[in-house]
Each structure stands twice: as C-alpha cells, then as structure tokens.
Scaffold this motif. Structure first.
Motif, mmCIF file in Angstrom:
data_model
loop_
_atom_site.group_PDB
_atom_site.id
_atom_site.type_symbol
_atom_site.label_atom_id
_atom_site.label_comp_id
_atom_site.label_asym_id
_atom_site.label_seq_id
_atom_site.Cartn_x
_atom_site.Cartn_y
_atom_site.Cartn_z
ATOM 1 N N VAL A 1 0.778 -1.262 0.059
ATOM 2 C CA VAL A 1 0.138 0.048 0.033
ATOM 3 C C VAL A 1 0.895 1.200 0.039
ATOM 4 N N GLN A 2 0.578 2.241 -0.988
ATOM 5 C CA GLN A 2 1.314 3.429 -0.755
ATOM 6 C C GLN A 2 0.355 4.648 -0.861
ATOM 7 N N TYR A 3 0.405 5.623 -0.382
ATOM 8 C CA TYR A 3 -0.592 6.728 -0.108
ATOM 9 C C TYR A 3 0.209 7.948 0.227
ATOM 10 N N GLU A 4 -0.264 9.206 0.107
ATOM 11 C CA GLU A 4 0.061 10.384 0.395
ATOM 12 C C GLU A 4 -0.982 11.196 1.423
ATOM 13 N N MET A 5 -0.590 11.471 2.448
ATOM 14 C CA MET A 5 -1.311 12.369 3.393
ATOM 15 C C MET A 5 -0.912 14.067 3.042
ATOM 16 N N TYR A 6 -1.739 14.902 2.667
ATOM 17 C CA TYR A 6 -1.391 16.388 2.238
ATOM 18 C C TYR A 6 -2.240 17.188 3.157
ATOM 19 N N LYS A 7 -1.842 17.616 4.295
ATOM 20 C CA LYS A 7 -2.364 18.561 5.159
ATOM 21 C C LYS A 7 -3.604 17.904 5.829
ATOM 22 N N ALA A 8 -3.603 16.481 5.920
ATOM 23 C CA ALA A 8 -5.187 16.004 6.339
ATOM 24 C C ALA A 8 -5.249 15.602 7.760
ATOM 25 N N GLU A 9 -3.991 15.858 8.519
ATOM 26 C CA GLU A 9 -4.125 15.266 9.994
ATOM 27 C C GLU A 9 -4.894 16.222 10.806
ATOM 28 N N ASP A 10 -5.206 17.481 10.429
ATOM 29 C CA ASP A 10 -5.906 18.266 11.124
ATOM 30 C C ASP A 10 -7.283 18.733 10.358
ATOM 31 N N ALA A 11 -7.315 18.005 9.224
ATOM 32 C CA ALA A 11 -8.452 18.388 8.320
ATOM 33 C C ALA A 11 -9.745 18.001 8.624
ATOM 34 N N GLU A 12 -10.764 19.003 8.718
ATOM 35 C CA GLU A 12 -12.378 18.635 8.931
ATOM 36 C C GLU A 12 -12.995 18.388 7.569
ATOM 37 N N LEU A 13 -12.278 18.779 6.457
ATOM 38 C CA LEU A 13 -12.925 18.330 5.037
ATOM 39 C C LEU A 13 -11.713 17.771 4.475
ATOM 40 N N VAL A 14 -11.969 16.246 4.293
ATOM 41 C CA VAL A 14 -10.747 15.479 3.691
ATOM 42 C C VAL A 14 -11.301 15.146 2.164
ATOM 43 N N PHE A 15 -10.438 15.659 1.309
ATOM 44 C CA PHE A 15 -10.627 15.215 -0.145
ATOM 45 C C PHE A 15 -9.824 13.985 -0.306
ATOM 46 N N VAL A 16 -10.500 13.217 -1.102
ATOM 47 C CA VAL A 16 -9.807 11.985 -1.719
ATOM 48 C C VAL A 16 -9.759 11.892 -3.184
ATOM 49 N N ALA A 17 -8.307 12.128 -3.836
ATOM 50 C CA ALA A 17 -8.370 11.926 -5.012
ATOM 51 C C ALA A 17 -6.831 11.516 -5.407
ATOM 52 N N TYR A 18 -7.012 10.780 -6.629
ATOM 53 C CA TYR A 18 -5.501 10.423 -7.110
ATOM 54 C C TYR A 18 -5.259 11.153 -8.475
ATOM 55 N N GLY A 19 -3.840 10.689 -8.930
ATOM 56 C CA GLY A 19 -3.574 11.092 -10.180
ATOM 57 C C GLY A 19 -3.574 12.543 -10.401
ATOM 58 N N THR A 20 -3.591 12.954 -11.619
ATOM 59 C CA THR A 20 -3.594 14.584 -12.110
ATOM 60 C C THR A 20 -4.857 15.133 -11.220
ATOM 61 N N THR A 21 -5.906 14.591 -10.827
ATOM 62 C CA THR A 21 -7.059 14.965 -10.166
ATOM 63 C C THR A 21 -6.456 15.499 -8.804
ATOM 64 N N SER A 22 -5.549 14.729 -8.304
ATOM 65 C CA SER A 22 -5.218 15.144 -6.686
ATOM 66 C C SER A 22 -4.168 16.507 -6.876
ATOM 67 N N ARG A 23 -3.715 16.727 -8.108
ATOM 68 C CA ARG A 23 -2.922 17.974 -8.029
ATOM 69 C C ARG A 23 -3.811 19.200 -8.117
ATOM 70 N N ILE A 24 -5.063 18.809 -8.847
ATOM 71 C CA ILE A 24 -5.884 20.093 -8.737
ATOM 72 C C ILE A 24 -6.275 20.465 -7.297
ATOM 73 N N VAL A 25 -6.718 19.319 -6.630
ATOM 74 C CA VAL A 25 -7.279 19.315 -5.308
ATOM 75 C C VAL A 25 -6.370 19.984 -4.492
ATOM 76 N N LYS A 26 -4.985 19.794 -4.270
ATOM 77 C CA LYS A 26 -3.860 20.418 -3.598
ATOM 78 C C LYS A 26 -4.193 21.956 -3.726
ATOM 79 N N ASN A 27 -4.402 22.340 -4.879
ATOM 80 C CA ASN A 27 -4.728 23.818 -5.052
ATOM 81 C C ASN A 27 -5.858 24.396 -4.340
ATOM 82 N N VAL A 28 -7.001 23.277 -4.369
ATOM 83 C CA VAL A 28 -7.985 24.025 -3.703
ATOM 84 C C VAL A 28 -7.960 23.704 -2.108
ATOM 85 N N VAL A 29 -7.331 22.763 -1.738
ATOM 86 C CA VAL A 29 -6.790 22.767 -0.309
ATOM 87 C C VAL A 29 -6.280 24.112 0.326
ATOM 88 N N GLU A 30 -5.254 24.448 -0.598
ATOM 89 C CA GLU A 30 -4.584 25.755 -0.279
ATOM 90 C C GLU A 30 -5.593 26.866 -0.113
#
Length: 352
Positions: A237-266
């Motif tokens: 199993v491999q995964y990345e946690m991006y600012k999820a440890e204290d997040a109240e809204l947690v996105f789940v996305a993979y591939g190119t979509t996850s890169r777009i989601v990271k901008n939304v997180v910011e």
C-alpha cells in the motif's frame, strides 16, 4: 543525476528500459502512442524486441509467452485497448506470470473519446477479467512518479509473480515535466526457476498454464492466489497525506486530479477552512488504513474524472464514520479548482 525534460509517455518507456524491460508487444491507440513509438526506436539498439501486434488481443498473448520465459516484458494501451486485453490479463494472473501493463486512460464507455479520464478504476482494481484475481495498480500523479512507479512495477511483478498495472489519465502521458531515472529500492527477488527456458537435460519441463480441470486443484490454486493478494495488501500500500492530519474536510483523489485538489486545499485553508487530502498512490491495494489518520475529519469528498468509481472504496474506508460526497467530471472534461471548491463549500454548508 541531471533531470531531463520528457513527455510522459516517452518517460514511461525509458523507465521500463532502465528497469530491464527488453520485450514490448503492443498496438497503437491514442493517447499512449508515444510509448510504442519510443520502444520501437530504442529497444533494437540494446538487443531488445519491439513488436507491433495485429491487435490488442494478440499483444497481450505475446506478453504471456514472453513473461513465461522469465524475461521482463511490458505492454501499454488506453482504455478500450486494455478492455480487449482483459482475457489475456486473467490468463497471465492465473498462470502467475510477471509483467507490466500501462494504461493511459481515456473517456468511455466504448470508444468514447481521446481526452483524459479516470473511468477505468473498476476495470483496473476489480480484476477486469474472469475469476478471483487482482492486480497491483500504481496511480502516478506526475511524470516523475510515473517513471518511479514503472520501474518499481517490474520488481513488484517479479517478487509476487503477478501482472502489475500502472494507470494514469491521458494527461500524464501527453504533458512534459523534468524527470530523473533513479534506481528503485532494492528487493531480494526470487529465482525464476519456473520459467520455460529449456530443460537442457537438467530438470523436468516447466509447464505454465491457468487450466485446472480438477475442481479441488483449482480451488487450491485460488486459495494460493488469495494468500498472495493478502500479502500484497499487507506490504504494497502506498499513499500520501497532504495537510490531512487536522483537516475537517478531507478530499480523496488520485492522479492528475489530486494535483488540482491540492490547489483547492490551499485556497480553502487561506479562507479558514481546514481542508486536506488523502491521495492513493496505489489504488489496489487501496489505502484503507490512511483513513485512521484523520481524527479531526467531519466530511469526506471524493474527486474523480469519472462518474464515481473510487467512491465505493472511500465509503468502505469510511465505514460509516463520516458522510462521503462526490464531485466528478467525465468524457475528457477536467475538474476545475472552482468546481471542486464550489462542491466543497456546499458539503461544508450541508454539514452545519
């Protein structure tokens, strides 16, 4: 090592060669055509073989034969082409042969279109062909990851004697980014004493097959395969946690979509919304344990370039702990930060 600016498809092909792949069998289809083009040009220079088969069905059966000799072999295609290969993939899984299969996904169903998609999640993670089998599936989010995962895929294939898939939306194959070719983490790989290399009068013939006419033998074989898949689920199993440890809204996305989601997180965090991301790097095995690492979560929002396929795994991972929402674009349409953010704000508003 200096980085090289490369197109995604060509980088994947070079990574395969760097990993020891010397045999490629395939058939052209957009948006992955640069992979066979690169292989056709480069493999003969190093004593390898490129062969354009007459069809995808022929190509995957050539992979079966090449893998049976113990050689490192690869094929690539895009969504409807991978669908045609599914019968051969289940034969290869049943015969426990290592190979790497690359899918640069496009929209469907059927011929669909040639634009990027993530609608092959079910086909990739649920087996795709007949019988009880699974294939490890890497899902890169950048060309560098596509390089790294392609190289690792050959080791995983050899270690477990299984076909391994690398799946990405067509955008990964077509865009350009700087990459470097690093040696993957070393594994102690088992000897290929099962390979059909000729007995040389020193052993009994090796027989490679997925046919078991005796029901008890077939059940025993399936139990053996299931134990192997359990080990893959435990170890790969491999995964990345991006600012999820204290997040109240947690996105789940993979591939190119996850890169777009990271901008939304910011953007959301700049507005005071505690948002984060769980990014599966393997979509099988799925990172269920990652969801134990989000103690502050109140909502999950799955974002995909599909009508919602990964959401089933996210709901299983949630196990009723959080409401799970979905936002997706399909047919080659790419989710925008504005669209994702709008859905996120709607989810938060609905949760109050």
């Amino acid at each position: 090592m200096a980085k090289i600016l490369m197109k995604g498809n060509e980088a994947v092909a070079k990574a395969a060669i760097e990993a020891g792949c010397r045999y490629f069998f395939g058939y052209p289809i957009t948006p992955q055509n640069e992979i066979p083009e690169y292989m056709a040009k480069e493999l003969p220079k190093i004593g390898g073989v490129f062969l354009q088969a007459e069809s995808e069905v022929s190509a995957i059966n050539m992979i079966y034969g090449g893998a049976g000799t113990g050689a490192r072999v690869m094929t690539s295609s895009s969504s409807p082409g991978i669908a045609l290969k599914q019968e051969g993939i289940t034969y290869i899984a049943g015969a426990e042969l290592p190979c790497v299969i690359v899918n640069m996904m496009r929209g469907g169903p059927g011929l669909g279109g040639i634009q990027p998609s993530q609608a092959d999640y079910f086909m990739s993670t649920r087996g795709g062909g007949n019988g009880d089998y699974r294939t490890p599936v890497f899902a890169p989010a950048s060309i560098q990851e596509a390089v790294d995962m392609t190289m690792e895929a050959f080791d995983v294939a050899d270690y477990y004697r299984t076909p391994v898939m690398v799946v990405a939306d067509g955008m990964i194959g077509q865009m350009m980014e700087p990459v470097e070719f690093k040696t993957p983490k070393k594994r102690e790989l088992p000897a290929k004493d099962w390979a059909t290399t000729g007995t040389k009068g020193e052993r009994k013939p090796n027989i490679i097959n997925s046919l078991f006419l005796d029901p008890q033998e077939l059940e025993d074989h399936n139990i053996k395969l299931d134990a192997k898949y359990a080990q893959i689920e435990k170890n790969e199993v491999q995964y990345e946690m991006y600012k999820a440890e204290d997040a109240e809204l947690v996105f789940v996305a993979y591939g190119t979509t996850s890169r777009i989601v990271k901008n939304v997180v910011e953007e959301l965090r700049a507005e005071g919304v505690k948002a984060g991301l769980i990014r599966p790097k393997t979509i099988w095995p799925f990172p269920f344990k990652a969801f134990d690492e989000i103690p502050a979560a109140k909502n999950l929002l799955t974002v995909e370039m599909s009508m919602g396929q990964m959401i089933e795994d996210v709901k299983m991972a949630s196990n009723g702990r959080w409401p799970v929402s979905f936002y997706g674009r399909v047919g080659g349409m790419i989710p925008t930060p504005q669209g994702i953010k709008g859905k996120a704000l709607e989810v938060i508003g609905g949760a109050k």
